[in-house]
Design a protein around this motif. Structure first.
Motif, PDB file in Angstrom:
ATOM      1  N   PRO A  66       0.812  -1.226   0.000  1.00 26.32           N
ATOM      2  CA  PRO A  66       0.000   0.000   0.000  1.00 26.32           C
ATOM      3  C   PRO A  66       0.839   1.266   0.000  1.00 26.32           C
ATOM      4  N   SER A  69       0.924   2.357  -3.703  1.00 25.84           N
ATOM      5  CA  SER A  69      -0.327   2.278  -4.453  1.00 25.84           C
ATOM      6  C   SER A  69      -1.062   3.612  -4.448  1.00 25.84           C
ATOM      7  N   SER A 163      -8.816   4.198  -0.311  1.00 30.05           N
ATOM      8  CA  SER A 163      -9.199   2.928   0.304  1.00 30.05           C
ATOM      9  C   SER A 163      -9.789   1.984  -0.740  1.00 30.05           C
ATOM     10  N   ASN A 166      -6.823   0.585  -2.648  1.00 32.31           N
ATOM     11  CA  ASN A 166      -6.153  -0.474  -1.884  1.00 32.31           C
ATOM     12  C   ASN A 166      -6.969  -1.756  -1.883  1.00 32.31           C
ATOM     13  N   THR A 167      -8.285  -1.624  -1.832  1.00 29.49           N
ATOM     14  CA  THR A 167      -9.154  -2.799  -1.883  1.00 29.49           C
ATOM     15  C   THR A 167      -9.041  -3.483  -3.234  1.00 29.49           C
ATOM     16  N   ASP A 169      -6.463  -3.447  -5.216  1.00 30.71           N
ATOM     17  CA  ASP A 169      -5.157  -4.114  -5.250  1.00 30.71           C
ATOM     18  C   ASP A 169      -5.211  -5.461  -4.541  1.00 30.71           C
ATOM     19  N   LEU A 191      -2.835  -8.742   3.033  1.00 32.78           N
ATOM     20  CA  LEU A 191      -3.369  -7.598   2.287  1.00 32.78           C
ATOM     21  C   LEU A 191      -4.838  -7.346   2.617  1.00 32.78           C
ATOM     22  N   VAL A 195      -6.599  -4.133   4.535  1.00 38.39           N
ATOM     23  CA  VAL A 195      -7.656  -3.347   3.886  1.00 38.39           C
ATOM     24  C   VAL A 195      -8.882  -3.230   4.788  1.00 38.39           C
ATOM     25  N   ASP A 254       3.559  -3.880   4.373  1.00 39.59           N
ATOM     26  CA  ASP A 254       4.654  -3.433   3.522  1.00 39.59           C
ATOM     27  C   ASP A 254       5.890  -4.303   3.723  1.00 39.59           C
TER      28      ASP A 254
END
Length: 272
Positions: A66, A69, A163, A166-167, A169, A191, A195, A254
């Motif tokens: 993230p 991203s 957000s 990220n979801t 991804d 991940l 999220v 990360d």
């Protein structure tokens, strides 16, 4: 009616002159110290990783950290650039996710809880109850740059969009199984867990609560919004908890992606 009580000085009730910063005998400084160390550790780690510009994409499993991203720089791996790349390369000091990181930092910096945290711990205004602060006067958030704290409500909308990114991804990574198609590994769980907790932090924001119920004169006329407001209010009571948990999950996520991308560890597969 004129009071006949004598002035406090004449009655022996003058305010005591105390030179000590506080008369507290407990370890009141522990909480501000831990808060300062926690925030500093996250900022140092995040800055180092953002400038490293490596080990952000585990190609075999589709894991994108993230911190990178959306990856939009021309240097980004093509598979990691889920929303395309700009036609020019970023200088070494500019993070690949330069379009999102500033807004995410501003969203947290202006967050009501984080304000309380760094006002008391770093700025010491005040450090603790019954402890004199080192500042001679208090100006609050009425002057530049602190007046910018009022922009938090707008950073909230941007944080919502990030957000969603990220979801996307995390969901997209589910379709990078070892044999192609759908698959689940430990990294997918990391991940997805990150999220979910990020959504809890974002939706528990005070601005989000105001969006759903702040301007309603009668909840009886808006039952759906009232129900949403009550659910967000429940989350809001744990906003501080989510604020700290998500700092931890961001680092863990990360770090895990970096270890897998660098080949330091292998990603255990649960399915496919």
């Amino acid at each position: 009616m004129t009071s006949t009580l004598p002035p406090p000085e004449r009655a022996g009730l003058a305010r005591a002159r105390i030179s000590a910063r506080t008369l507290r005998t407990d370890r009141w400084w522990v909480a501000p110290l831990l808060t300062t160390l926690g925030l500093t550790a996250f900022l140092v780690y995040g800055l180092a990783r953002a400038l490293q510009q490596d080990h952000y994409w585990a190609a075999d499993h589709g894991y994108l950290t993230p911190f990178y991203s959306p990856c939009i720089a021309a240097q980004c791996a093509p598979e990691a650039a889920h929303f395309g790349r700009l036609p020019f390369e970023f200088p070494w000091w500019l993070p690949y996710a330069a379009i999102s990181l500033p807004f995410l930092l501003l969203f947290r910096f202006t967050c009501y809880y984080y304000r309380k945290a760094y006002y008391r711990s770093i700025w010491q205004a005040p450090t603790a109850c019954a402890v004199r602060e080192p500042h001679r006067r208090y100006t609050g958030e009425s002057r530049f740059p602190m007046i910018g704290q009022n922009l938090h409500r707008y950073f909230f909308y941007i944080a919502l969009v990030i957000s969603v990114v990220n979801t996307y991804d995390a969901v997209l990574a589910l379709f990078h199984g070892e044999r192609g198609g759908f698959g689940i590994g430990l990294g997918n769980l990391v991940l997805l867990g990150n999220v979910v907790l990020l959504w809890c932090y974002t939706l528990s924001c005070h601005s989000c609560r105001h969006v759903f119920g702040g301007r309603i004169n009668s909840f009886g006329r808006s039952p759906v919004r009232y129900w949403l407001w009550t659910q967000i209010t429940r989350l809001n009571t744990r906003h501080m908890t989510f604020a700290w948990i998500t700092l931890g999950t961001l680092v863990v996520t990360d770090l895990y992606v970096a270890l897998v991308a660098s080949g330091t560890v292998s990603d255990p597969r649960i399915f496919n």
